[in-house]
Each structure stands twice: as C-alpha cells, then as structure tokens.
Design an enzyme around this catalytic site. Structure first.
Site, PDB file in Angstrom:
ATOM      1  N   LYS A  78      82.928  15.574  12.854  1.00 37.35           N
ATOM      2  CA  LYS A  78      81.532  15.908  12.603  1.00 37.35           C
ATOM      3  C   LYS A  78      80.923  14.787  11.786  1.00 37.35           C
ATOM      4  CE  LYS A  78      78.906  19.614  13.388  1.00 37.35           C
ATOM      5  NZ  LYS A  78      78.955  20.536  14.510  1.00 37.35           N
ATOM      6  N   GLY A 178      68.034  35.730  14.667  1.00 33.72           N
ATOM      7  CA  GLY A 178      67.730  34.319  14.926  1.00 33.72           C
ATOM      8  C   GLY A 178      67.495  34.086  16.407  1.00 33.72           C
ATOM      9  N   VAL A 179      66.242  33.799  16.764  1.00 34.55           N
ATOM     10  CA  VAL A 179      65.942  33.578  18.180  1.00 34.55           C
ATOM     11  C   VAL A 179      65.465  32.136  18.385  1.00 34.55           C
ATOM     12  CG1 VAL A 179      65.598  35.974  18.851  1.00 34.55           C
ATOM     13  CG2 VAL A 179      63.670  34.706  17.882  1.00 34.55           C
ATOM     14  N   GLY A 180      66.293  31.194  17.910  1.00 32.68           N
ATOM     15  CA  GLY A 180      66.038  29.773  18.156  1.00 32.68           C
ATOM     16  C   GLY A 180      66.578  29.403  19.530  1.00 32.68           C
ATOM     17  N   VAL A 182      69.582  28.973  20.856  1.00 42.29           N
ATOM     18  CA  VAL A 182      70.646  29.782  21.456  1.00 42.29           C
ATOM     19  C   VAL A 182      70.255  31.260  21.501  1.00 42.29           C
ATOM     20  CG1 VAL A 182      73.070  30.449  21.327  1.00 42.29           C
ATOM     21  CG2 VAL A 182      72.390  28.166  20.588  1.00 42.29           C
TER      22      VAL A 182
HETATM   23  P1  NAD Z   1      67.946  26.906  15.956  1.00 42.96           P
HETATM   24  O1  NAD Z   1      67.625  26.167  14.717  1.00 42.96           O
HETATM   25  O2  NAD Z   1      67.280  26.554  17.237  1.00 42.96           O
HETATM   26  O3  NAD Z   1      67.745  28.478  15.739  1.00 42.96           O
HETATM   27  C1  NAD Z   1      68.073  29.150  14.576  1.00 42.96           C
HETATM   28  C2  NAD Z   1      67.003  30.206  14.363  1.00 42.96           C
HETATM   29  O4  NAD Z   1      67.399  31.030  13.272  1.00 42.96           O
HETATM   30  C3  NAD Z   1      65.636  29.646  14.026  1.00 42.96           C
HETATM   31  O5  NAD Z   1      64.667  30.200  14.901  1.00 42.96           O
HETATM   32  C4  NAD Z   1      65.417  30.059  12.572  1.00 42.96           C
HETATM   33  O6  NAD Z   1      64.052  30.304  12.274  1.00 42.96           O
HETATM   34  C5  NAD Z   1      66.235  31.322  12.513  1.00 42.96           C
HETATM   35  N1  NAD Z   1      66.647  31.752  11.176  1.00 42.96           N
HETATM   36  C6  NAD Z   1      67.010  31.007  10.108  1.00 42.96           C
HETATM   37  N2  NAD Z   1      67.315  31.789   9.067  1.00 42.96           N
HETATM   38  C7  NAD Z   1      67.153  33.068   9.485  1.00 42.96           C
HETATM   39  C8  NAD Z   1      67.317  34.339   8.873  1.00 42.96           C
HETATM   40  N3  NAD Z   1      67.729  34.466   7.611  1.00 42.96           N
HETATM   41  N4  NAD Z   1      67.066  35.447   9.614  1.00 42.96           N
HETATM   42  C9  NAD Z   1      66.677  35.348  10.899  1.00 42.96           C
HETATM   43  N5  NAD Z   1      66.482  34.175  11.517  1.00 42.96           N
HETATM   44  C10 NAD Z   1      66.717  33.050  10.831  1.00 42.96           C
HETATM   45  O7  NAD Z   1      69.535  26.779  16.101  1.00 42.96           O
HETATM   46  P2  NAD Z   1      70.411  27.072  17.397  1.00 42.96           P
HETATM   47  O8  NAD Z   1      70.705  25.787  18.083  1.00 42.96           O
HETATM   48  O9  NAD Z   1      69.843  28.212  18.158  1.00 42.96           O
HETATM   49  O10 NAD Z   1      71.783  27.528  16.717  1.00 42.96           O
HETATM   50  C11 NAD Z   1      71.926  28.821  16.160  1.00 42.96           C
HETATM   51  C12 NAD Z   1      73.289  28.927  15.502  1.00 42.96           C
HETATM   52  O11 NAD Z   1      74.310  28.709  16.469  1.00 42.96           O
HETATM   53  C13 NAD Z   1      73.539  27.899  14.383  1.00 42.96           C
HETATM   54  O12 NAD Z   1      74.350  28.496  13.402  1.00 42.96           O
HETATM   55  C14 NAD Z   1      74.321  26.800  15.093  1.00 42.96           C
HETATM   56  O13 NAD Z   1      75.150  26.075  14.190  1.00 42.96           O
HETATM   57  C15 NAD Z   1      75.150  27.619  16.059  1.00 42.96           C
HETATM   58  N6  NAD Z   1      75.573  26.870  17.247  1.00 42.96           N
HETATM   59  C16 NAD Z   1      74.639  26.304  18.052  1.00 42.96           C
HETATM   60  C17 NAD Z   1      75.058  25.603  19.181  1.00 42.96           C
HETATM   61  C18 NAD Z   1      74.050  24.982  20.126  1.00 42.96           C
HETATM   62  O14 NAD Z   1      74.449  24.621  21.253  1.00 42.96           O
HETATM   63  N7  NAD Z   1      72.798  24.868  19.761  1.00 42.96           N
HETATM   64  C19 NAD Z   1      76.433  25.486  19.468  1.00 42.96           C
HETATM   65  C20 NAD Z   1      77.355  26.100  18.617  1.00 42.96           C
HETATM   66  C21 NAD Z   1      76.918  26.795  17.502  1.00 42.96           C
END
Ligand code: NAD
Length: 350
Positions: A78, A178-180, A182
């Site tokens: 990482k 969390g609806v980002g 993923v």
């Molecule tokens: P992202 O930043 O697109 O989405 C995260 C979402 O969580 C955001 O919309 C944010 O506003 C929200 N959030 C933050 N704090 C919060 C809270 N306390 N309550 C509710 N919502 C909250 O990130 P992502 O790419 O969707 O990844 C989500 C998680 O999955 C992370 O932990 C990341 O490390 C993990 N992950 C992602 C991937 C990937 O392919 N993107 C792969 C493996 C693991």
C-alpha cells in the site's frame, strides 16, 4: 519501526520525499511470497507522519490477506501520500510518486484508493509501468468499485444463506451504511434482487438521490446501526463496528465493503457471542483487486473476472462452514486460510 504496534514482518517500508513537488509518501510492502505487492495509493491529510505510517502498515498487511484469499498471484502493499486530495494534488506530485514506485523495480504496483483517481494513475503511469486501475480502452473506466460491489453482493448472499438460512434476498431487509462508489452499486444490485433497503450517508444529497431512484428508506447516519434489519452492510469508513455498535445491531448478518470494519478483535468476539454472522471484510471486498489484477494482463477476459469475483461467495461459504465446525470466528478462519497460502513455512499456533 520493528516495535511499532502495526508492524507485522513487513518486508520493506520506503519513505519518499520530493522537495520540488512537495511529495511526502510512504510505501509499505508487507509480503511478496505470492507475487509483487499490489495495493492502492491513499492520499489523505494525515495529522502526523505516525498516523500515516500506522495506516500504510495496516492497509498493506490487509492487502496480503485479501489477494491470497482471492487466489491472486500477488502480495500485499500500500502507499500513502500525506496531502489533501482536494487541494494538494498536482501532476508534479503524482509524477514524483510514479518515480518512487518505479525505483522499487516492480516489487510494488500501485492503483486507486481513497483520495486518488484514475486520472491520477495516468500521471503516475508517465513515470512507471507498475500501476493499474487505468482504463484499457477509450470510453471504458478503470474504476474497480463496481467489481468490489459485485463481490460484496455475492458475499452477502453467501452470508444470508449461512446466517439466515435463506437462498434468495427477496424481502431480506438490508441497511447500507455509506452510499459512495461501492455502496450505491451494491444498493442497486440488492434492490434488483428484491431486498428491502434502508440507506444512510453523511452526504444528504447522495442519500436523497439514491433513495428516490430505488424507493429505499433512509436513516440519519447516527441511527443506521439501530435499523430493524436482517443484514448490516458497512460501506463507509473502517472501524464502524466496535463493542458498543455491536450491542446496538439488530441485524443477524454483517457483510459490507468497508476495509477494517471491526474496530478491534474484541468487536469480532462480541459479534460472535451475539450470534451475528460476520463476513470478513477483506474476503467480501476483494472484487476490485481481482479486476485491477486482471487489468494488468494482456489476456484480460471480462467473463473470467466475473467468475472469479463470484467465487468470493464460495470462499465465504467455506470459511463459514469451517468456522462452525471448529467453533471459531469467521475472521480467524479467514486469516488462517490466507496465512497458509502466503506464509506456508511460518510457525503457527495450534
Ligand atoms: P466512497 O468515498 O466513494 O464512499 C464512502 C461513502 O461513505 C461516502 O459517500 C461518504 O459520504 C460516506 N460516509 C462517510 N462516513 C460516513 C458515516 N459515518 N455514515 C454514513 N456514511 C458515511 O468510498 P468507496 O470507494 O465507496 O469505498 C467504501 C468503503 O469500501 C471504504 O471503506 C473503502 O476502503 C472500501 N473499499 C472500496 C473498494 C473500491 O473498489 N472502491 C475496494 C475495497 C474496499
């Protein structure tokens, strides 16, 4: 370093500094027994170097376990850059990062992570070939999130089968925290499969948009742990589940995308005591690394990627069954299975 609480036999930790661009970065290579160390680049305004070091040590270790259990010929690594991704990212900074990666000669391969984007990877690619998560052709995205979400979906189904004795998701109540990138993809797949959703995010407009699109219920971020649901899917930040959170959960299954969902090992024990089935995070969320690993191959095959992502469900079923048989927690069994692959000669506790 060797006494650091997050140090776990890491093979190499490299500090990189470039005065002209302002780069301050750390790359941690945890283990390369199965292949070069692949793992994303996190750009974050860490409050201290110590915080950045802890993060990169923990995340690189997690990548070793993730790739080993996903059956990839890769090790774990990482990188972190200490910077504010909204303010400090420049092409010069990213090129300097590319040179740092290049100097490791392929022992570490970088990709997107929180704070870094596909465009950033393109800047890095000007200096090194040891980068993935790039689009393979015009009009296509290198974004791994849809694959991560698909893997979580298969994992969640396996957990529902094992924990709730249900073969389908029709009417199963799921809370998505969390609806980002993923979480939103996952919510869409769950809705298509007939699940009843309640969603939450600190970004109120993101929640409102998705709730309208899917007809999902919503809860404020502070209340999502108390939702009356069957499954809790953490898809926001790590550490969502500590012992207090565990006491609040109504769900019988926890399966989501976030890395490091359990704040402490004691949180895992607390889930287990309450009979809540936990799908180990790094097993469930390996879909993205499977995709980026394939993106590096000249024989990229979308069907093969999808099949490998689907196998996350089968891997979790094996883990759940072995955990039940041995009276262990799923995350303990997952760790053991991964270690058998990447540390075959390592002395093991009975
Ligand atoms: P992202 O930043 O697109 O989405 C995260 C979402 O969580 C955001 O919309 C944010 O506003 C929200 N959030 C933050 N704090 C919060 C809270 N306390 N309550 C509710 N919502 C909250 O990130 P992502 O790419 O969707 O990844 C989500 C998680 O999955 C992370 O932990 C990341 O490390 C993990 N992950 C992602 C991937 C990937 O392919 N993107 C792969 C493996 C693991």
């Amino acid at each position: 370093m060797f006494d650091h609480p997050d140090f776990d036999h890491h093979e190499q930790v490299v500090y990189g500094c470039d005065e002209a661009s302002g780069l301050k970065a750390i790359i941690a290579i945890h283990n390369t027994h199965l292949g070069p160390a692949l793992g994303g680049l996190r750009i974050f305004p860490y409050a201290s170097d110590g915080e950045a070091l802890s993060d990169v040590l923990r995340l690189s270790r997690g990548m070793t376990y993730k790739s080993a259990l996903a059956g990839l010929p890769l090790g774990g690594g990482k990188a972190v850059i200490i910077a504010d991704p909204r303010r400090d990212k420049t092409p010069e900074l990213l090129r300097a990062m590319g040179r740092l990666v290049e100097r490791l000669g392929g022992r570490y391969i970088t990709a997107e992570d929180s704070g870094s984007s596909e465009t950033d990877m393109q800047w890095i690619a000007e200096e090194t070939a040891y980068v993935t998560g790039l689009r393979r052709s015009a009009g296509e995205s290198g974004d791994p999130s849809p694959f991560t979400a698909l893997g979580v979906f298969h994992g969640l189904r396996a957990a529902v089968r094992h924990g709730l004795g249900r073969d389908d998701l029709e009417g199963v109540r799921v809370a998505v925290q969390g609806v980002g990138s993923v979480g939103a993809h996952l919510a869409r797949s769950l809705e298509k499969a007939g699940a009843k959703l309640v969603i939450s995010d600190i970004d109120a407009s993101a929640v409102a948009r998705l709730a309208e699109e899917l007809g999902a219920a919503t809860l404020p971020p502070g209340e999502i742990l108390d939702a009356e649901v069957d499954v809790f899917a953490p898809c926001a930040l790590g550490g969502a589940i500590d012992e207090a959170a565990c006491r609040r959960l109504k769900a019988r299954v926890v399966a989501g995308a976030a890395n490091n969902q359990l704040a402490t090992p004691a949180a895992g024990e607390a889930l287990h005591r309450r009979g809540i089935l936990y799908a180990p995070d790094y097993v469930a969320n390996a879909g993205g690394v499977i995709e980026v690993a394939w993106q590096r191959r000249s024989d990229y095959d979308r069907q093969a990627v999808l099949a490998q992502v689907e196998r996350i469900g089968a891997t979790l079923e094996t883990i759940f069954a072995r955990a039940k048989r041995e009276g262990k927690r799923p995350e303990q069994v997952a760790d053991r299975l991964a270690e058998e692959r990447f540390r075959p000669d390592h002395p093991r506790a009975a």
